[in-house]
Enzyme design. Sequence first.
Site, PDB file in Angstrom:
ATOM      1  N   GLY A  94       0.784  -1.234   0.000  1.00  0.00           N
ATOM      2  CA  GLY A  94       0.000   0.000   0.000  1.00  0.00           C
ATOM      3  C   GLY A  94       0.814   1.282   0.000  1.00  0.00           C
ATOM      4  O   GLY A  94       0.344   2.313   0.493  1.00  0.00           O
ATOM      5  N   SER A  95       2.006   1.267  -0.614  1.00  0.00           N
ATOM      6  CA  SER A  95       2.782   2.520  -0.591  1.00  0.00           C
ATOM      7  C   SER A  95       2.123   3.599  -1.456  1.00  0.00           C
ATOM      8  O   SER A  95       2.184   4.788  -1.120  1.00  0.00           O
ATOM      9  CB  SER A  95       4.240   2.280  -1.013  1.00  0.00           C
ATOM     10  OG  SER A  95       4.330   1.934  -2.374  1.00  0.00           O
ATOM     11  N   LEU A 143      -5.088  -6.780  -6.881  1.00  0.00           N
ATOM     12  CA  LEU A 143      -4.742  -7.785  -7.897  1.00  0.00           C
ATOM     13  C   LEU A 143      -5.932  -8.472  -8.561  1.00  0.00           C
ATOM     14  O   LEU A 143      -5.771  -9.148  -9.578  1.00  0.00           O
ATOM     15  CB  LEU A 143      -3.823  -8.844  -7.275  1.00  0.00           C
ATOM     16  CG  LEU A 143      -2.450  -8.292  -6.846  1.00  0.00           C
ATOM     17  CD1 LEU A 143      -1.607  -9.377  -6.182  1.00  0.00           C
ATOM     18  CD2 LEU A 143      -1.704  -7.701  -8.042  1.00  0.00           C
ATOM     19  N   ASN A 171      -6.302   3.127 -12.215  1.00  0.00           N
ATOM     20  CA  ASN A 171      -5.363   2.103 -11.753  1.00  0.00           C
ATOM     21  C   ASN A 171      -3.958   2.608 -12.044  1.00  0.00           C
ATOM     22  O   ASN A 171      -3.760   3.437 -12.934  1.00  0.00           O
ATOM     23  CB  ASN A 171      -5.598   0.789 -12.513  1.00  0.00           C
ATOM     24  CG  ASN A 171      -4.639  -0.307 -12.072  1.00  0.00           C
ATOM     25  OD1 ASN A 171      -4.380  -0.486 -10.874  1.00  0.00           O
ATOM     26  ND2 ASN A 171      -4.079  -1.046 -13.024  1.00  0.00           N
ATOM     27  N   HIS A 197      -0.135   1.028 -13.004  1.00  0.00           N
ATOM     28  CA  HIS A 197       0.569  -0.185 -13.421  1.00  0.00           C
ATOM     29  C   HIS A 197       2.052   0.166 -13.578  1.00  0.00           C
ATOM     30  O   HIS A 197       2.377   1.247 -14.083  1.00  0.00           O
ATOM     31  CB  HIS A 197      -0.016  -0.684 -14.757  1.00  0.00           C
ATOM     32  CG  HIS A 197       0.632  -1.938 -15.237  1.00  0.00           C
ATOM     33  ND1 HIS A 197       0.323  -3.176 -14.714  1.00  0.00           N
ATOM     34  CD2 HIS A 197       1.603  -2.149 -16.160  1.00  0.00           C
ATOM     35  CE1 HIS A 197       1.068  -4.096 -15.309  1.00  0.00           C
ATOM     36  NE2 HIS A 197       1.856  -3.501 -16.192  1.00  0.00           N
ATOM     37  N   ASP A 237      -5.536  -3.807 -17.319  1.00  0.00           N
ATOM     38  CA  ASP A 237      -4.547  -2.862 -17.878  1.00  0.00           C
ATOM     39  C   ASP A 237      -4.831  -2.364 -19.295  1.00  0.00           C
ATOM     40  O   ASP A 237      -3.899  -1.972 -20.008  1.00  0.00           O
ATOM     41  CB  ASP A 237      -3.128  -3.498 -17.864  1.00  0.00           C
ATOM     42  CG  ASP A 237      -2.730  -3.986 -16.480  1.00  0.00           C
ATOM     43  OD1 ASP A 237      -3.149  -3.352 -15.496  1.00  0.00           O
ATOM     44  OD2 ASP A 237      -2.013  -4.988 -16.392  1.00  0.00           O
TER      45      ASP A 237
HETATM   46  C1  GRF Z   1       2.716  -0.976  -7.773  1.00  0.00           C
HETATM   47  O1  GRF Z   1       3.905  -1.289  -8.436  1.00  0.00           O
HETATM   48  C2  GRF Z   1       1.613  -0.699  -8.752  1.00  0.00           C
HETATM   49  O2  GRF Z   1       2.057  -0.161  -9.971  1.00  0.00           O
HETATM   50  C3  GRF Z   1       1.044  -2.076  -8.982  1.00  0.00           C
HETATM   51  O3  GRF Z   1       1.121  -2.716  -7.749  1.00  0.00           O
HETATM   52  C4  GRF Z   1       2.174  -2.151  -6.982  1.00  0.00           C
HETATM   53  C5  GRF Z   1       1.579  -1.723  -5.687  1.00  0.00           C
HETATM   54  O4  GRF Z   1       2.571  -1.284  -4.789  1.00  0.00           O
HETATM   55  N1  GRF Z   1      -0.296  -2.008  -9.516  1.00  0.00           N
HETATM   56  P1  GRF Z   1       2.132  -0.637  -3.409  1.00  0.00           P
HETATM   57  O5  GRF Z   1       1.257  -1.656  -2.703  1.00  0.00           O
HETATM   58  O6  GRF Z   1       1.387   0.620  -3.708  1.00  0.00           O
HETATM   59  O7  GRF Z   1       3.413  -0.400  -2.680  1.00  0.00           O
END
Ligand code: GRF
Length: 292
Positions: A89-90, A167, A184, A186, A227
Amino acid sequence: MGAAAVASSGPGLRCALNPALNQHKKGARLSLAAKSQQRCAVTCGRLLLRPNARVCTAASASASTVMDSGAGDSGVRRKRLAVFVSGGGSNFRSIHEAALGGKVNGDVVALVTDKPGCGGAEYARCNGMPVVVFPKSKSAPEGVSTDELLNVLRDLKVDFVLLAGYLKLIPGELVKAFPRSMLNIHPSLLPAFGGKGYYGLKVHKAVIASGARYSGPTVHFVDEQFDTGKTLAQRVVPVLANDTPEQLAARVLHEEHQVYVEAVAALCEDRIVWRDDGVPLIRSQTNPNAYT
Ligand code: GRF
């Protein structure tokens, strides 16, 4: 299902309130165990609150109590955001911090996850946000159905849905319920290296193996497949000769945090303009005649 029921979804609350939130703790069902406090301190360590930010507790969150909806600096009504997360969740955290810091004219009013124990869900609980588990599964029997989720999002008056490392494929009913209102992120330059199976390090491994010299994140609107929705924003980073997938992932993730916040800021200020051929553009904040 009402918001109060949602707030109790997922595993028990495992953190104490951030000290900055303690004034709101009355009635919250929060564990104050010392161990949990330590966990929360780690998870919430970077949280900065706007002095006048109104943040409800998980137990009391509801459509009427979650956040104010006054107009921000842009003169546009503050938007209500639901973020969907499956992992650390960063990106969710950077959006939440940007909202609290005033960079985003909106408030995160719910966190939706298929993994109730993930870092993103824990961060949400620590920061007093309702956590909704979706979909229901063997490992998450407390999860809600698509109809129930739609009702929750309506109850919470959610304007925009932001997928941030979620996911699961989003069901068509949900996509249809948020036309031009679901984003979203990606970690590749779509349409390259996207679609089913391209997630996490798999994306970066494929980029390196292809010999591509550039990569970077894409923010796009969500349609009914993985995507393939219209691209809204991208950033480019170099792929270096000796990159490992982890190194490339870190370089891309750094850009993700910037570009997603900028795209969400534009969305929340009504600065998305749709070109005649259906491509979304971002109108510049400073020059109303410039688009990216
Ligand atoms: C990110 O790389 C995003 O592009 C992809 O999943 C990852 C999520 O990372 N969809 P975080 O959980 O936000 O750290």
